[in-house]
Write a protein that holds these residues in place. Structure first.
Motif, PDB file in Angstrom:
ATOM      1  N   ALA A 176       0.830  -1.216   0.000  1.00 41.87           N
ATOM      2  CA  ALA A 176       0.000   0.000   0.000  1.00 41.87           C
ATOM      3  C   ALA A 176       0.861   1.262   0.000  1.00 41.87           C
ATOM      4  O   ALA A 176       0.588   2.218  -0.738  1.00 41.87           O
ATOM      5  CB  ALA A 176      -0.934  -0.013   1.202  1.00 41.87           C
ATOM      6  N   CYS A 177       1.933   1.253   0.831  1.00 44.38           N
ATOM      7  CA  CYS A 177       2.839   2.407   0.893  1.00 44.38           C
ATOM      8  C   CYS A 177       3.576   2.588  -0.429  1.00 44.38           C
ATOM      9  O   CYS A 177       3.774   3.713  -0.909  1.00 44.38           O
ATOM     10  CB  CYS A 177       3.843   2.225   2.028  1.00 44.38           C
ATOM     11  N   PHE A 178       3.968   1.469  -1.014  1.00 46.55           N
ATOM     12  CA  PHE A 178       4.684   1.534  -2.302  1.00 46.55           C
ATOM     13  C   PHE A 178       3.796   2.132  -3.392  1.00 46.55           C
ATOM     14  O   PHE A 178       4.228   2.975  -4.167  1.00 46.55           O
ATOM     15  CB  PHE A 178       5.140   0.122  -2.695  1.00 46.55           C
ATOM     16  N   LYS A 179       2.531   1.700  -3.447  1.00 46.12           N
ATOM     17  CA  LYS A 179       1.595   2.226  -4.439  1.00 46.12           C
ATOM     18  C   LYS A 179       1.339   3.713  -4.233  1.00 46.12           C
ATOM     19  O   LYS A 179       1.251   4.493  -5.194  1.00 46.12           O
ATOM     20  CB  LYS A 179       0.275   1.460  -4.378  1.00 46.12           C
ATOM     21  N   PHE A 180       1.246   4.126  -2.944  1.00 43.54           N
ATOM     22  CA  PHE A 180       1.015   5.542  -2.625  1.00 43.54           C
ATOM     23  C   PHE A 180       2.212   6.384  -3.058  1.00 43.54           C
ATOM     24  O   PHE A 180       2.052   7.449  -3.675  1.00 43.54           O
ATOM     25  CB  PHE A 180       0.765   5.706  -1.124  1.00 43.54           C
ATOM     26  N   LEU A 181       3.429   5.890  -2.756  1.00 48.72           N
ATOM     27  CA  LEU A 181       4.645   6.614  -3.133  1.00 48.72           C
ATOM     28  C   LEU A 181       4.772   6.708  -4.647  1.00 48.72           C
ATOM     29  O   LEU A 181       5.146   7.760  -5.188  1.00 48.72           O
ATOM     30  CB  LEU A 181       5.869   5.896  -2.545  1.00 48.72           C
ATOM     31  N   LYS A 182       4.434   5.630  -5.334  1.00 45.33           N
ATOM     32  CA  LYS A 182       4.485   5.613  -6.791  1.00 45.33           C
ATOM     33  C   LYS A 182       3.523   6.645  -7.376  1.00 45.33           C
ATOM     34  O   LYS A 182       3.844   7.353  -8.340  1.00 45.33           O
ATOM     35  CB  LYS A 182       4.135   4.210  -7.287  1.00 45.33           C
ATOM     36  N   LYS A 183       2.337   6.739  -6.774  1.00 43.64           N
ATOM     37  CA  LYS A 183       1.339   7.693  -7.237  1.00 43.64           C
ATOM     38  C   LYS A 183       1.827   9.139  -7.041  1.00 43.64           C
ATOM     39  O   LYS A 183       1.652   9.990  -7.921  1.00 43.64           O
ATOM     40  CB  LYS A 183       0.031   7.479  -6.484  1.00 43.64           C
ATOM     41  N   ILE A 184       2.443   9.403  -5.893  1.00 41.23           N
ATOM     42  CA  ILE A 184       2.973  10.747  -5.611  1.00 41.23           C
ATOM     43  C   ILE A 184       4.048  11.124  -6.625  1.00 41.23           C
ATOM     44  O   ILE A 184       4.064  12.246  -7.157  1.00 41.23           O
ATOM     45  CB  ILE A 184       3.545  10.820  -4.171  1.00 41.23           C
ATOM     46  N   ILE A 185       4.951  10.183  -6.905  1.00 46.02           N
ATOM     47  CA  ILE A 185       6.022  10.449  -7.868  1.00 46.02           C
ATOM     48  C   ILE A 185       5.448  10.733  -9.252  1.00 46.02           C
ATOM     49  O   ILE A 185       5.885  11.658  -9.950  1.00 46.02           O
ATOM     50  CB  ILE A 185       7.006   9.257  -7.925  1.00 46.02           C
TER      51      ILE A 185
END
Length: 253
Positions: free
Chosen positions: A4-13
């Motif tokens: 979930a954190c990885f997907k959120f970080l990817k979305k922010i980038i």
């Protein structure tokens, strides 16, 4: 890091990259928004690049002023006889490489203004109350200092500071060792009994200030690598001739 954190970080980038791409493309959109807006944006970007190029490494405003002054006297000369001078904006004067005293001063205060230095264009009326010459005032340490790019003259006070008009009028200056480029009645133009008029200042309107700030941020983020495609795209839209292209390339790079 969980999924979930990885997907959120990817979305922010991805969002950040999207914003940067859109911000970069803004400049290209101006190329198709009409000649006036296109030329204005290109001029402002060029001023910013040139100002940074001239003042990088300068420790203070005094050094910045000297660098900009040297650029003007080395790159803009008096027009030859019968030359048809464009009485346009400072950018045209830089591109043409020629200008009378008021055009040279206009370039000087414009580039100084990009560096945050206040400046004025002064008309010197002189001994017969006719405007004979134009010089520049630039603010340094809360005092305006006089520079004359046309005759390549700036004066030092007896304390080795750049002299103001008042210093010249009061004789508080070191006279130049080489005065061969000065007309015979040069100092009479500064006599107190004759008027000196501020004809132009380099203060700009708030909307233009905002646009200039955005352009400065744009240049700082993307640098030369991404600025060059914009410059060449402008050449195509502007249908620039080779002389203009070469002058701009030399000026900016």
């Amino acid at each position: 890091m969980n999924l979930a954190c990885f997907k959120f970080l990817k979305k922010i980038i991805l969002y950040i990259l999207l914003v940067l791409i859109c911000f970069y493309l803004i400049s290209f959109i101006t190329l198709f928004s009409g000649t006036k807006k296109r030329d204005f944006c290109f001029r402002e970007i060029s001023y910013g690049i040139l100002s940074d190029k001239l003042t990088t490494g300068c420790r203070d405003d005094s050094a910045r002023i000297i660098q900009i002054y040297m650029f003007v006297i080395e790159n803009i000369s008096a027009p030859p006889q019968n030359f048809k001078l464009r009485d346009g904006n400072p950018f045209d004067i830089i591109i043409d490489g020629v200008g009378y005293c008021d055009q040279q001063v206009n370039v000087l205060i414009t580039l100084a203004g990009i560096s945050g230095i206040k400046g004025n264009l002064l008309f010197l009326y002189g001994y017969d109350s006719v405007s004979h010459h134009s010089v520049c005032e630039l603010q340094l340490n809360d005092k305006y200092r006089m520079l004359d790019p046309f005759y390549n003259q700036l004066f030092l006070t007896t304390n080795n500071n750049l002299a103001s008009v008042n210093d010249i009028q009061n004789g508080n200056i070191k006279y130049p060792k080489d005065s061969s480029s000065m007309p015979n009645r040069y100092f009479r133009l500064f006599e107190k009994k004759y008027p000196i008029k501020i004809f132009m200042i380099n203060k700009i309107s708030f909307p233009k200030k905002v646009v200039r700030k955005i352009i400065n941020i744009w240049c700082s983020i993307f640098g030369d690598i991404l600025l060059k495609p914009y410059m060449y795209s402008y050449f195509i839209c502007d249908n620039s001739n080779e002389i203009k292209k070469n002058r701009i390339k030399k000026m900016l790079y």
